[in-house]
Design a protein around this motif. Structure first.
Motif, PDB file in Angstrom:
ATOM      1  N   ASN A  58     -30.261   0.136  28.440  1.00 32.21           N
ATOM      2  CA  ASN A  58     -29.500  -0.625  27.450  1.00 32.21           C
ATOM      3  C   ASN A  58     -28.072  -0.095  27.395  1.00 32.21           C
ATOM      4  OD1 ASN A  58     -28.381  -0.750  24.551  1.00 32.21           O
ATOM      5  ND2 ASN A  58     -29.972  -2.324  24.516  1.00 32.21           N
ATOM      6  N   ASN A  59     -27.937   1.224  27.337  1.00 34.97           N
ATOM      7  CA  ASN A  59     -26.612   1.844  27.406  1.00 34.97           C
ATOM      8  C   ASN A  59     -26.732   3.262  27.939  1.00 34.97           C
ATOM      9  OD1 ASN A  59     -26.541   3.928  25.128  1.00 34.97           O
ATOM     10  ND2 ASN A  59     -27.061   2.098  23.940  1.00 34.97           N
ATOM     11  N   LEU A  60     -25.606   3.837  28.305  1.00 35.89           N
ATOM     12  CA  LEU A  60     -25.546   5.201  28.795  1.00 35.89           C
ATOM     13  C   LEU A  60     -24.469   5.931  28.010  1.00 35.89           C
ATOM     14  CD1 LEU A  60     -25.792   6.455  32.437  1.00 35.89           C
ATOM     15  CD2 LEU A  60     -23.883   7.229  31.012  1.00 35.89           C
ATOM     16  N   GLN A  61     -24.757   7.153  27.651  1.00 30.82           N
ATOM     17  CA  GLN A  61     -23.822   7.915  26.820  1.00 30.82           C
ATOM     18  C   GLN A  61     -23.554   9.269  27.465  1.00 30.82           C
ATOM     19  OE1 GLN A  61     -25.236   7.991  22.712  1.00 30.82           O
ATOM     20  NE2 GLN A  61     -26.279   6.025  23.010  1.00 30.82           N
ATOM     21  N   TRP A  62     -22.366   9.781  27.250  1.00 28.99           N
ATOM     22  CA  TRP A  62     -21.998  11.125  27.711  1.00 28.99           C
ATOM     23  C   TRP A  62     -21.760  12.014  26.492  1.00 28.99           C
ATOM     24  CZ3 TRP A  62     -21.895  13.091  32.631  1.00 28.99           C
ATOM     25  CH2 TRP A  62     -22.018  12.183  33.688  1.00 28.99           C
ATOM     26  N   HIS A  64     -21.012  13.730  20.906  1.00 26.41           N
ATOM     27  CA  HIS A  64     -20.906  12.459  21.610  1.00 26.41           C
ATOM     28  C   HIS A  64     -19.479  12.225  22.093  1.00 26.41           C
ATOM     29  CE1 HIS A  64     -20.192   8.027  21.664  1.00 26.41           C
ATOM     30  NE2 HIS A  64     -21.274   8.101  22.423  1.00 26.41           N
ATOM     31  N   LEU A  65     -19.346  11.810  23.350  1.00 25.82           N
ATOM     32  CA  LEU A  65     -18.028  11.534  23.919  1.00 25.82           C
ATOM     33  C   LEU A  65     -17.763  10.038  24.045  1.00 25.82           C
ATOM     34  CD1 LEU A  65     -17.925  14.167  26.818  1.00 25.82           C
ATOM     35  CD2 LEU A  65     -16.793  14.296  24.580  1.00 25.82           C
ATOM     36  N   ILE A  66     -18.687   9.339  24.680  1.00 24.20           N
ATOM     37  CA  ILE A  66     -18.412   7.937  24.991  1.00 24.20           C
ATOM     38  C   ILE A  66     -19.718   7.209  25.288  1.00 24.20           C
ATOM     39  CG2 ILE A  66     -18.078   8.277  27.479  1.00 24.20           C
ATOM     40  CD1 ILE A  66     -15.540   6.478  27.180  1.00 24.20           C
ATOM     41  N   LEU A  67     -19.784   5.944  24.950  1.00 15.63           N
ATOM     42  CA  LEU A  67     -20.945   5.101  25.199  1.00 15.63           C
ATOM     43  C   LEU A  67     -20.497   3.914  26.045  1.00 15.63           C
ATOM     44  CD1 LEU A  67     -23.549   3.848  22.582  1.00 15.63           C
ATOM     45  CD2 LEU A  67     -22.414   2.233  24.087  1.00 15.63           C
ATOM     46  N   LYS A  87     -14.967   2.295  31.045  1.00 14.96           N
ATOM     47  CA  LYS A  87     -14.509   2.501  29.685  1.00 14.96           C
ATOM     48  C   LYS A  87     -13.618   3.735  29.650  1.00 14.96           C
ATOM     49  CE  LYS A  87     -16.488   1.507  25.220  1.00 14.96           C
ATOM     50  NZ  LYS A  87     -17.734   1.287  24.469  1.00 14.96           N
ATOM     51  N   HIS A  88     -12.597   3.691  28.785  1.00 17.14           N
ATOM     52  CA  HIS A  88     -11.659   4.809  28.675  1.00 17.14           C
ATOM     53  C   HIS A  88     -11.638   5.319  27.245  1.00 17.14           C
ATOM     54  CE1 HIS A  88      -9.506   3.955  32.575  1.00 17.14           C
ATOM     55  NE2 HIS A  88     -10.128   2.817  32.391  1.00 17.14           N
ATOM     56  N   SER A  89     -11.409   6.629  27.139  1.00 16.42           N
ATOM     57  CA  SER A  89     -11.187   7.218  25.828  1.00 16.42           C
ATOM     58  C   SER A  89     -10.337   8.453  26.035  1.00 16.42           C
ATOM     59  CB  SER A  89     -12.524   7.592  25.163  1.00 16.42           C
ATOM     60  OG  SER A  89     -12.301   8.256  23.932  1.00 16.42           O
ATOM     61  N   GLY A  90      -9.048   8.327  25.730  1.00 14.42           N
ATOM     62  CA  GLY A  90      -8.138   9.453  25.944  1.00 14.42           C
ATOM     63  C   GLY A  90      -8.103   9.850  27.406  1.00 14.42           C
ATOM     64  N   ARG A  91      -8.419  11.101  27.696  1.00 12.21           N
ATOM     65  CA  ARG A  91      -8.421  11.597  29.083  1.00 12.21           C
ATOM     66  C   ARG A  91      -9.760  11.346  29.789  1.00 12.21           C
ATOM     67  NH1 ARG A  91      -8.387  16.736  29.609  1.00 12.21           N
ATOM     68  NH2 ARG A  91      -8.853  17.265  27.443  1.00 12.21           N
ATOM     69  N   LEU A  92     -10.660  10.661  29.131  1.00 11.69           N
ATOM     70  CA  LEU A  92     -11.971  10.388  29.711  1.00 11.69           C
ATOM     71  C   LEU A  92     -12.034   8.973  30.271  1.00 11.69           C
ATOM     72  CD1 LEU A  92     -14.292  11.780  26.875  1.00 11.69           C
ATOM     73  CD2 LEU A  92     -13.312  13.008  28.810  1.00 11.69           C
ATOM     74  N   ARG A  93     -12.648   8.885  31.436  1.00 15.14           N
ATOM     75  CA  ARG A  93     -12.905   7.575  32.021  1.00 15.14           C
ATOM     76  C   ARG A  93     -14.346   7.568  32.511  1.00 15.14           C
ATOM     77  NH1 ARG A  93     -11.905   6.183  37.759  1.00 15.14           N
ATOM     78  NH2 ARG A  93     -12.442   3.995  38.019  1.00 15.14           N
ATOM     79  N   GLY A 120     -30.522   3.556  19.369  1.00  8.10           N
ATOM     80  CA  GLY A 120     -29.698   3.230  20.517  1.00  8.10           C
ATOM     81  C   GLY A 120     -28.235   3.529  20.340  1.00  8.10           C
ATOM     82  N   SER A 121     -27.805   3.812  19.135  1.00  8.66           N
ATOM     83  CA  SER A 121     -26.396   4.148  18.898  1.00  8.66           C
ATOM     84  C   SER A 121     -26.167   5.628  19.163  1.00  8.66           C
ATOM     85  CB  SER A 121     -26.011   3.787  17.461  1.00  8.66           C
ATOM     86  OG  SER A 121     -26.786   4.518  16.547  1.00  8.66           O
ATOM     87  N   PRO A 122     -24.902   6.059  19.259  1.00  7.63           N
ATOM     88  CA  PRO A 122     -24.653   7.497  19.444  1.00  7.63           C
ATOM     89  C   PRO A 122     -25.340   8.316  18.361  1.00  7.63           C
ATOM     90  CG  PRO A 122     -22.649   6.264  19.767  1.00  7.63           C
ATOM     91  CD  PRO A 122     -23.664   5.277  19.277  1.00  7.63           C
TER      92      PRO A 122
END
Lengths: 111, 113
Positions: free
Chosen positions: A30-34, A45-48, A56-62, B99-101
């Motif tokens: 469904n989704n992947l998160q770092w 949590h960094l990014i979903l 997807k981008h967030s600051g210095r993260l891609r 499913g959310s962070p």
């Protein structure tokens, strides 16, 4: 069993360089998160990225996601010593399932 | 806003004793997850709870381990008759929706002597 698997297990770079970490997983998601974990602490949590997104981008993260290859990558640009940490990918298979984490990549950024 | 709170932060038990780990989720979060982490390893899922219900306990050993998330009060992870192999960091996390962070607590480091 582990759903996600990060590669490499450990990465050492100089400050200012870019760091790329990869994650492969086994089933549809469904989704992947770092997440990031500093030594001895809880994960942050960094990014979903959702399964219908490719980048997807967030600051210095891609973050990129390739569902056909069941893989994702996390790029940290212009790394800093403070980026030294372990980085984990985690997948959500469906709405009501818990996050399943990989074993992580240990990143060391040398000043 | 307080994040996820866990206590105690460090817990030492002798073999055969009981360990009780507490977790207060972020205010308003009704989904709680427990994970275990061994040194230099990733997080292993143990149990997922929603208020008063266990949603998924597939990662939790059937014997000696139990978890609850009552209507009032913190979530509790209970380990009976601890053994040395139970020594690990136990992390609690919470989320507002599945499913959310998820937001992690600082962990409880259990040492079994």
């Amino acid at each position: 069993s582990q759903q996600g698997e990060e590669d490499p297990q450990a990465l050492s770079i100089q400050e200012g360089e870019n760091a790329t970490m990869n994650c492969s997983y086994k089933t549809s998601i469904n989704n992947l998160q770092w997440y990031r974990q500093n030594s001895g602490r809880g994960l942050v949590h960094l990014i979903l990225i959702r399964s219908n997104e490719r980048e997807k981008h967030s600051g210095r993260l891609r973050v990129t996601l390739d569902t056909s290859k069941k893989s994702s990558s996390l790029l940290i640009t212009a790394s800093r010593a403070a980026d030294t940490a372990s980085y984990f990918c985690a997948t959500v298979v469906s709405g009501n399932t818990p996050l399943v984490f990989g074993k992580g990549t240990r990143l060391s950024v040398i000043a | 806003n307080a994040g996820v709170m866990q206590n105690p932060r460090h817990l030492v038990r002798r073999r055969g004793q009981e360990a009780r780990l507490r977790c207060s989720p972020v205010k308003g979060h009704s989904h709680v997850y427990w994970y275990r982490q061994l040194p230099e390893e990733g997080l292993k899922f143990m149990v997922y709870l929603q208020k008063e219900n266990i949603i998924d306990e597939s990662g939790m050993p059937k014997e000696r381990f139990s978890a609850e998330f009552p209507k009032e009060g913190p979530s509790i992870l209970r380990i009976q008759q601890v053994v040395r192999g139970d020594s690990a960091a136990y992390f609690c996390a919470s989320s507002p929706t599945p499913g959310s962070p998820i937001f992690f607590g600082p962990g409880t480091r259990l040492t079994v002597l």
